[in-house]
Design a protein around this motif. Structure first.
Motif, PDB file in Angstrom:
ATOM      1  N   LEU A  42       0.835  -1.208   0.000  1.00 50.78           N
ATOM      2  CA  LEU A  42       0.000   0.000   0.000  1.00 50.78           C
ATOM      3  C   LEU A  42       0.870   1.259   0.000  1.00 50.78           C
ATOM      4  O   LEU A  42       0.590   2.191  -0.760  1.00 50.78           O
ATOM      5  CB  LEU A  42      -0.934  -0.003   1.208  1.00 50.78           C
ATOM      6  CG  LEU A  42      -2.061  -1.034   1.177  1.00 50.78           C
ATOM      7  CD1 LEU A  42      -2.772  -1.088   2.527  1.00 50.78           C
ATOM      8  CD2 LEU A  42      -3.051  -0.739   0.055  1.00 50.78           C
ATOM      9  N   LYS A  43       1.918   1.282   0.813  1.00 50.70           N
ATOM     10  CA  LYS A  43       2.805   2.451   0.880  1.00 50.70           C
ATOM     11  C   LYS A  43       3.475   2.698  -0.462  1.00 50.70           C
ATOM     12  O   LYS A  43       3.708   3.850  -0.845  1.00 50.70           O
ATOM     13  CB  LYS A  43       3.855   2.258   1.972  1.00 50.70           C
ATOM     14  CG  LYS A  43       3.327   2.462   3.363  1.00 50.70           C
ATOM     15  CD  LYS A  43       4.394   2.195   4.404  1.00 50.70           C
ATOM     16  CE  LYS A  43       3.772   2.180   5.783  1.00 50.70           C
ATOM     17  NZ  LYS A  43       4.673   1.624   6.797  1.00 50.70           N
ATOM     18  N   GLN A  44       3.810   1.620  -1.172  1.00 49.69           N
ATOM     19  CA  GLN A  44       4.453   1.739  -2.475  1.00 49.69           C
ATOM     20  C   GLN A  44       3.439   1.923  -3.605  1.00 49.69           C
ATOM     21  O   GLN A  44       3.800   1.956  -4.773  1.00 49.69           O
ATOM     22  CB  GLN A  44       5.314   0.505  -2.731  1.00 49.69           C
ATOM     23  CG  GLN A  44       6.456   0.359  -1.758  1.00 49.69           C
ATOM     24  CD  GLN A  44       7.096  -1.022  -1.823  1.00 49.69           C
ATOM     25  OE1 GLN A  44       6.909  -1.777  -2.771  1.00 49.69           O
ATOM     26  NE2 GLN A  44       7.853  -1.367  -0.786  1.00 49.69           N
ATOM     27  N   GLN A  45       2.169   2.005  -3.245  1.00 49.91           N
ATOM     28  CA  GLN A  45       1.059   2.210  -4.175  1.00 49.91           C
ATOM     29  C   GLN A  45       0.929   1.101  -5.207  1.00 49.91           C
ATOM     30  O   GLN A  45       0.568   1.341  -6.364  1.00 49.91           O
ATOM     31  CB  GLN A  45       1.147   3.588  -4.829  1.00 49.91           C
ATOM     32  CG  GLN A  45       1.045   4.698  -3.803  1.00 49.91           C
ATOM     33  CD  GLN A  45       1.009   6.071  -4.423  1.00 49.91           C
ATOM     34  OE1 GLN A  45       1.659   6.343  -5.446  1.00 49.91           O
ATOM     35  NE2 GLN A  45       0.249   6.960  -3.804  1.00 49.91           N
ATOM     36  N   HIS A  46       1.226  -0.129  -4.777  1.00 46.81           N
ATOM     37  CA  HIS A  46       0.975  -1.298  -5.606  1.00 46.81           C
ATOM     38  C   HIS A  46      -0.398  -1.847  -5.232  1.00 46.81           C
ATOM     39  O   HIS A  46      -0.778  -1.834  -4.061  1.00 46.81           O
ATOM     40  CB  HIS A  46       2.031  -2.382  -5.378  1.00 46.81           C
ATOM     41  CG  HIS A  46       3.406  -1.996  -5.819  1.00 46.81           C
ATOM     42  ND1 HIS A  46       3.721  -1.682  -7.126  1.00 46.81           N
ATOM     43  CD2 HIS A  46       4.560  -1.855  -5.118  1.00 46.81           C
ATOM     44  CE1 HIS A  46       4.996  -1.379  -7.207  1.00 46.81           C
ATOM     45  NE2 HIS A  46       5.540  -1.475  -6.004  1.00 46.81           N
ATOM     46  N   GLU A  93     -10.034   0.330   3.227  1.00 42.25           N
ATOM     47  CA  GLU A  93     -11.085  -0.301   2.410  1.00 42.25           C
ATOM     48  C   GLU A  93     -11.187   0.290   1.005  1.00 42.25           C
ATOM     49  O   GLU A  93     -11.531  -0.415   0.054  1.00 42.25           O
ATOM     50  CB  GLU A  93     -12.428  -0.166   3.138  1.00 42.25           C
ATOM     51  CG  GLU A  93     -13.426  -1.192   2.760  1.00 42.25           C
ATOM     52  CD  GLU A  93     -14.607  -1.223   3.711  1.00 42.25           C
ATOM     53  OE1 GLU A  93     -15.653  -1.744   3.271  1.00 42.25           O
ATOM     54  OE2 GLU A  93     -14.511  -0.736   4.845  1.00 42.25           O
ATOM     55  N   GLN A  94     -10.865   1.555   0.870  1.00 46.32           N
ATOM     56  CA  GLN A  94     -10.937   2.198  -0.443  1.00 46.32           C
ATOM     57  C   GLN A  94      -9.771   1.811  -1.348  1.00 46.32           C
ATOM     58  O   GLN A  94      -9.868   1.896  -2.566  1.00 46.32           O
ATOM     59  CB  GLN A  94     -10.980   3.724  -0.285  1.00 46.32           C
ATOM     60  CG  GLN A  94     -12.171   4.223   0.491  1.00 46.32           C
ATOM     61  CD  GLN A  94     -13.494   3.816  -0.125  1.00 46.32           C
ATOM     62  OE1 GLN A  94     -13.684   3.919  -1.340  1.00 46.32           O
ATOM     63  NE2 GLN A  94     -14.414   3.323   0.693  1.00 46.32           N
ATOM     64  N   GLU A  95      -8.669   1.365  -0.745  1.00 47.64           N
ATOM     65  CA  GLU A  95      -7.470   1.037  -1.515  1.00 47.64           C
ATOM     66  C   GLU A  95      -7.325  -0.463  -1.784  1.00 47.64           C
ATOM     67  O   GLU A  95      -6.724  -0.850  -2.782  1.00 47.64           O
ATOM     68  CB  GLU A  95      -6.223   1.506  -0.757  1.00 47.64           C
ATOM     69  CG  GLU A  95      -6.201   2.996  -0.486  1.00 47.64           C
ATOM     70  CD  GLU A  95      -5.259   3.321   0.652  1.00 47.64           C
ATOM     71  OE1 GLU A  95      -4.039   3.326   0.403  1.00 47.64           O
ATOM     72  OE2 GLU A  95      -5.738   3.555   1.775  1.00 47.64           O
ATOM     73  N   ILE A  96      -7.825  -1.286  -0.879  1.00 45.52           N
ATOM     74  CA  ILE A  96      -7.704  -2.738  -1.018  1.00 45.52           C
ATOM     75  C   ILE A  96      -8.938  -3.269  -1.733  1.00 45.52           C
ATOM     76  O   ILE A  96     -10.062  -2.970  -1.335  1.00 45.52           O
ATOM     77  CB  ILE A  96      -7.553  -3.415   0.363  1.00 45.52           C
ATOM     78  CG1 ILE A  96      -6.275  -2.938   1.052  1.00 45.52           C
ATOM     79  CG2 ILE A  96      -7.559  -4.931   0.214  1.00 45.52           C
ATOM     80  CD1 ILE A  96      -6.117  -3.423   2.498  1.00 45.52           C
TER      81      ILE A  96
END
Length: 182
Positions: A42-46, A93-96
């Motif tokens: 998530l931190k690396q925006q993958h 929840e919005q990112e995963i």
């Protein structure tokens, strides 16, 4: 290279000691590794996908009904992500991206391949349970679809220790996957 993390079946039913089809301690031991790896992606925006079994109560037509006790039944707490992963999911929840699956492979009957290709993903990282069932079948499908596969040894487990060991070997010898050691 564009990569994505797939967290497969890391749910209460598959991990908690009292889960319906649990890996028990081996699954619980993955909690910190999977949570940290998810945070790193998530931190690396993958992209991060959590892909979990979804079964209907008393479904006589599903082939797993004859193989395993009922598990990951729609509307039950057993479908929640286990422990810290559940908290992390709620926070992001919005990112995963959550996907339901009804077969072993995360690709079977889902639009996972479409979602990965839309994001130009060519490399997938696999974590979750069970190494010799859902992780294995997902890896085989990923191989057949041309993805580069990474299996995180510290992020997979099974209720079958010999099956777990066999699958780790199979990923490398037959699928050309990279098994990232603990």
């Amino acid at each position: 290279m564009n990569k994505a993390l797939l967290v497969v079946d890391y749910t209460v039913d598959f991990v908690a000691i009292d889960g319906a089809l649990t890996c028990g301690e081996p699954g619980i031991a993955l909690e910190d590794y999977i949570t940290q790896l998810t945070e790193d992606f998530l931190k690396q925006q993958h992209p991060v996908f959590v892909i979990n079994d979804l079964h209907e109560k008393n479904d006589p037509y599903h082939p797993e009904s004859a193989l395993f006790p009922p598990h990951n039944i729609r509307g039950t707490a057993g479908r929640n992500l286990y422990g810290k992963m559940n908290d992390l999911y709620k926070e992001h929840e919005q990112e995963i991206m959550w996907m339901d699956k009804t077969r072993y492979s995360a690709f079977a009957g889902t639009d996972l391949d479409i979602q990965l290709r839309a994001r130009n993903i060519s490399e997938i990282h696999l974590t979750g349970v069970c190494t010799d069932i859902c992780i294995l079948h997902t890896a085989v499908d990923a191989y057949n679809k041309g993805y580069k596969i990474f299996v995180h040894q510290g992020g997979v487990a099974s209720f079958n220790p010999s099956g777990h060991d066999w699958a780790l070997s199979h990923f490398q010898s037959s699928l050309g996957a990279t098994v990232i050691p603990n």
